[in-house]
Design an enzyme around this catalytic site. Sequence first.
Site, PDB file in Angstrom:
ATOM      1  N   LYS A  50       0.828  -1.213   0.000  1.00 32.27           N
ATOM      2  CA  LYS A  50       0.000   0.000   0.000  1.00 32.27           C
ATOM      3  C   LYS A  50       0.861   1.260   0.000  1.00 32.27           C
ATOM      4  O   LYS A  50       0.409   2.327  -0.427  1.00 32.27           O
ATOM      5  CB  LYS A  50      -0.986  -0.004   1.161  1.00 32.27           C
TER       6      LYS A  50
ATOM      7  N   VAL B  69      12.278   7.632   7.292  1.00 31.48           N
ATOM      8  CA  VAL B  69      12.257   6.619   6.239  1.00 31.48           C
ATOM      9  C   VAL B  69      10.949   6.684   5.454  1.00 31.48           C
ATOM     10  O   VAL B  69       9.866   6.771   6.030  1.00 31.48           O
ATOM     11  CB  VAL B  69      12.427   5.209   6.850  1.00 31.48           C
TER      12      VAL B  69
ATOM     13  N   GLU C  55       9.296   4.168   3.274  1.00 32.32           N
ATOM     14  CA  GLU C  55       9.422   2.772   2.857  1.00 32.32           C
ATOM     15  C   GLU C  55       8.916   2.541   1.440  1.00 32.32           C
ATOM     16  O   GLU C  55       9.377   1.645   0.747  1.00 32.32           O
ATOM     17  CB  GLU C  55       8.663   1.853   3.826  1.00 32.32           C
TER      18      GLU C  55
END
Length: 340
Positions: free
Chosen positions: A192, A280, A282
């Site tokens: 997602k 971060v 991802e």
Amino acid sequence: MTKITVVGAGSWGTALAMVLADNGHDVRIWGNRSELMDEINTKHENSRYLPGITLPSTIVAYSSLEEALVDVNVVLLVVPTKAYREVLQDMKKYVAGPTTWIHASKGIEPGTSKRISEVIEEEIPEDLIKDVVVLSGPSHAEEVGLRQATTVTSAAKRMEAAEEVQDLFMNSYFRVYTNPDIVGVELGGALKNIIALAAGITDGLGLGDNAKAALMTRGLTEIARLGRKMGGNPLTFAGLTGMGDLIVTCTSVHSRNWRAGNLLGKGHSLEEVLESMGMVVEGVRTTKAAHELAEKMEVEMPITAALYDVLFNGNNVKDAVGSLMGRVRKHEVEAIPDLL
């Protein structure tokens, strides 16, 4: 009361440590920034990653992994996917016996395109693994930190393990369901992020609600398509860790992936975006891993492919939208016939 060590003191690890401490558990948290661990111990706040949230004073922070793991048989891993092997290799030196390994990271390992539970099982000796459990779902750390109602899923091959983790986390503001489909739960949470990046781009370009709704819907189709090919249950992708996580990540300003995509849509380079985020993202690494998986497994993922070209081949975001809109005509559900 259970002794639990949270490995990773970012926003999500800190929020989950708070949930566990609220439930009366003996909670330790480890991070590699000693000044941040000192702040958690003295001021009961993680001002870098979860500012403004007062943490329970019972949470004890460590900058020594060895000390954090003394007499612990439940660990919660919340670190960036690229760091898992290195962290696990250190941890196995200090874990004394069969341990429940919970992970709450949403990504795929760069380079190998493996799920995080697979990485854990590869790096940790069998005699040190009681169970591997995944905790995932629509859950922004900022809202959990405010103790706002949140619902997630605990997944494990052994349902009793998923239920044990469910019991560890459940309280008045944090509800946990169980699911035996560890593959689908992990992939839904990881993939997602790709669609959230793309959703941010559509918003950055000002394409409107119609385009974003189509992107999210077709994005979910891609997630389910690859997930099924890898052994996931199609119904999982219609649940909390599929559709649920997709909705919250594509529509909220709390989402790092959406914010990164939004900046890309407004004309910033990937390097500028990653530098400005400070945390971060991802979805960038996951896009590369998923694209490689899709090619290897011969799964059609046009949104992922278009985003890959934007991120890694320098394609213009407007050209990427044009290529998706100009694809050959299709039947909407031809890719998932067993759901008809």
